[in-house]
Structures are given as structure tokens and as C-alpha cells.
Design an enzyme around this catalytic site. Structure first.
Site, PDB file in Angstrom:
ATOM      1  N   GLU A 298       0.893  -1.148  -0.037  1.00  0.00           N
ATOM      2  CA  GLU A 298      -0.009  -0.205   0.206  1.00  0.00           C
ATOM      3  C   GLU A 298       0.870   1.216  -0.061  1.00  0.00           C
ATOM      4  OE1 GLU A 298      -2.853  -0.214   3.164  1.00  0.00           O
ATOM      5  OE2 GLU A 298      -3.981  -1.661   2.304  1.00  0.00           O
TER       6      GLU A 298
ATOM      7  N   ASP B 248      -5.702   9.003   9.601  1.00  0.00           N
ATOM      8  CA  ASP B 248      -4.186   8.919   9.923  1.00  0.00           C
ATOM      9  C   ASP B 248      -3.742   9.397  11.487  1.00  0.00           C
ATOM     10  OD1 ASP B 248      -3.810   7.539   7.407  1.00  0.00           O
ATOM     11  OD2 ASP B 248      -3.163   9.428   6.465  1.00  0.00           O
TER      12      ASP B 248
ATOM     13  N   TYR C   8     -10.418  -4.620   3.751  1.00  0.00           N
ATOM     14  CA  TYR C   8      -9.574  -3.987   4.592  1.00  0.00           C
ATOM     15  C   TYR C   8     -10.249  -3.586   5.860  1.00  0.00           C
ATOM     16  CZ  TYR C   8      -5.760  -0.886   6.767  1.00  0.00           C
ATOM     17  OH  TYR C   8      -4.894  -0.308   7.217  1.00  0.00           O
TER      18      TYR C   8
END
Length: 273
Positions: free
Chosen positions: A49, A60, A175
Site C-alpha cells: 500500500e 491517519d 481492509y
């Protein structure tokens, strides 16, 4: 079959789990990324990734957010990140590359132009954190027409109706975000993750890979008992936090990062088949 689908078929036939490292394009400086991608493959990455630097990365944690800031400060744009994939493809036609980022730069480039750039560069998957599956319709179809898998996130808090939309629309792999919070969060309940992964696998034939909170061989092995692969980002990216433009420090950081890759690969390969 796409490169991602082919890779998972090979892994499953060999009783192996996917190791998927995440690194930020252009961190710590643009000249490092392509060689780093090749090094990741040499140290056990089954697919990679590649983060697209963005100024407002909502999912994040601090480690990856700062990596994005370093990449932007070094001049890495979305277009340049995609060009890095094209350079990687000159010597590696097999390892899948998944771009992970946010929708704003894609909208600025234009959806059609972005897909053309990705296709020409040899991108295999796309994960736009802030693009809901329910709103991705035509974009998902356009990507599929170009043999690019669109990947979506599921988390412990995903509502049932959104979960079904993700399972319907997702390609390549699911994911699964292992915990509430942002990348790099600390607490990981592997038993609970195992239950969630098993529940997802009961509803889809897609591989399920787990990210967020995996820090070492022990946690990778614990998650690998349930998942088809593990995704590791912050634990790798943190090595570049304070290297600046010092080539000696960059090489030391790369060595530490690749040693962690070796640890993760060894742990996953130690699982009983």
C-alpha cells in the site's frame, strides 16, 4: 484476474498469509521511494500500500500524518506518487501496488484522468478512505473495467447497511480496521478481531486483511490466525520520523524498517498451515 486476485490465489494455494506494508510516497524524500518499494518485496511484501500525501488525512494517526507532511514538503504530489509506481513497474511486473489516500486530489485531477494515470502506471488497487461504497458506483465500475480493484474499509463501528454495501462493492480484499481510532493506535484485542474477521468471512469470498495496531511479529501472528493478511504502516513509517535529508540516517532508518519486515514475515510464515 487482477494482480491482487492472482496474488491471493497463489498465497492461499501455498497456505501463506499476505504481508502488506504501507509506506508514504515521497517520504522521507522522493528519491527514496522506488528503491524502498523493491526492498520491501525482497523482504517479504506480497503487495504494497502506497500512501498518497494529503494535507488533511482524517484517518491517519500522528506518525503517518507527519510522513505525509514530509512528503508534501519535499514536493511529492499525487501525480508524482503515481509516476513512482510506473518506475517501480519497469522492474517488477508482479507485485500489486495499492494507492491509499483521500478523494480531494482525485477530484482536482479529475476522475477519468486519474484512472488513466493509474492504468498507465500499473496501479492494481485503490483505497480512498473518504469515499463511501454507496457513493462510489460509477467510479468503481470504471476502475473494474481497467482491472483495478477498489478496496473499502470495514471497522468495529460499521453499520449493517454500510457493511453490506462494502461487501457488495469491494474488490481485491476487505481492509478490516482492527480498532476504533486512527492508524498507529495502541490497544489491539486479537480475540475480538478474530470474531469480527470470521463474521466478515462468513458473508464474503473476498480475502480479509487487518490493519491498524499491528506492531510486531507477535501481533501479526495473532491476527494471521484469523485473517488472510496483515497490513502494517505506522510501525514502518515511524523509522523516517527524524532523518531529515541525511543519507546516512535514511539508510539506517531503511535498515530498521526492513528488519521489522523480516520479523513480520517470519512470524506469519511460522503459522501452521
Amino acid at each position: 484476474m487482477t494482480r491482487i486476485e492472482t496474488t491471493f490465489a497463489t498465497l492461499q494455494a501455498n497456505g501463506k498469509k499476505a504481508l502488506i506494508p504501507y509506506v508514504m510516497a515521497g517520504d522521507p524524500k522522493p528519491s527514496v521511494t522506488v528503491d524502498l518499494l523493491h526492498d520491501l518485496v525482497k523482504h517479504g511484501a506480497d503487495m504494497i500500500e502506497l500512501g498518497l500525501p494529503f494535507s488533511d488525512p482524517m484517518a491517519d494517526g500522528e506518525t503517518i500524518a507527519l510522513a505525509g507532511e514530509r512528503a508534501l514538503a519535499g514536493g511529492t504530489s499525487t501525480r508524482q506518487a503515481i509516476e513512482m509506481v510506473a518506475k517501480f513497474r519497469k522492474n517488477d511486473q508482479d507485485t500489486p501496488i495499492i494507492l491509499m489516500g483521500y478523494l480531494n486530489p482525485v477530484e482536482i485531477i479529475g476522475y477519468d484522468n486519474f484512472i488513466t494515470l493509474c492504468t498507465d502506471a500499473g496501479v492494481d488497487g485503490l483505497l480512498m478512505v473518504d469515499l463511501p461504497a454507496a457513493e462510489a458506483g460509477n467510479f468503481t465500475k470504471q476502475l473494474a473495467d481497467k482491472q483495478i480493484n477498489e478496496i473499502f474499509l470495514l471497522s468495529p463501528t460499521t453499520l449493517p447497511e454500510r457493511r453490506q454495501q462494502v461487501l457488495k462493492s469491494c474488490g481485491g480484499y476487505i481492509y478490516y480496521v482492527s480498532l476504533k481510532g486512527v492508524t498507529g493506535s495502541a490497544s489491539l484485542d486479537t480475540n475480538e478481531v478474530g470474531k469480527q474477521v470470521q463474521a466478515i468471512k462468513a458473508d464474503t469470498a473476498l480475502p480479509v486483511c487487518v490493519g491498524f495496531g499491528i506492531r510486531d511479529g507477535a501481533s501479526a501472528k495473532a491476527i494471521g490466525q484469523y485473517a488472510d493478511g496483515v497490513i502494517v504502516g505506522s510501525e514502518l513509517v515511524k523509522n523516517f520520523a527524524n532523518v531529515g535529508d541525511d543519507n546516512g540516517k535514511i539508510e539506517q532508518a531503511k535498515a530498521s524498517l526492513l528488519a521489522k519486515m523480516d520479523e513480520l514475515r517470519l512470524a506469519l510464515d511460522s503459522l501452521e498451515r
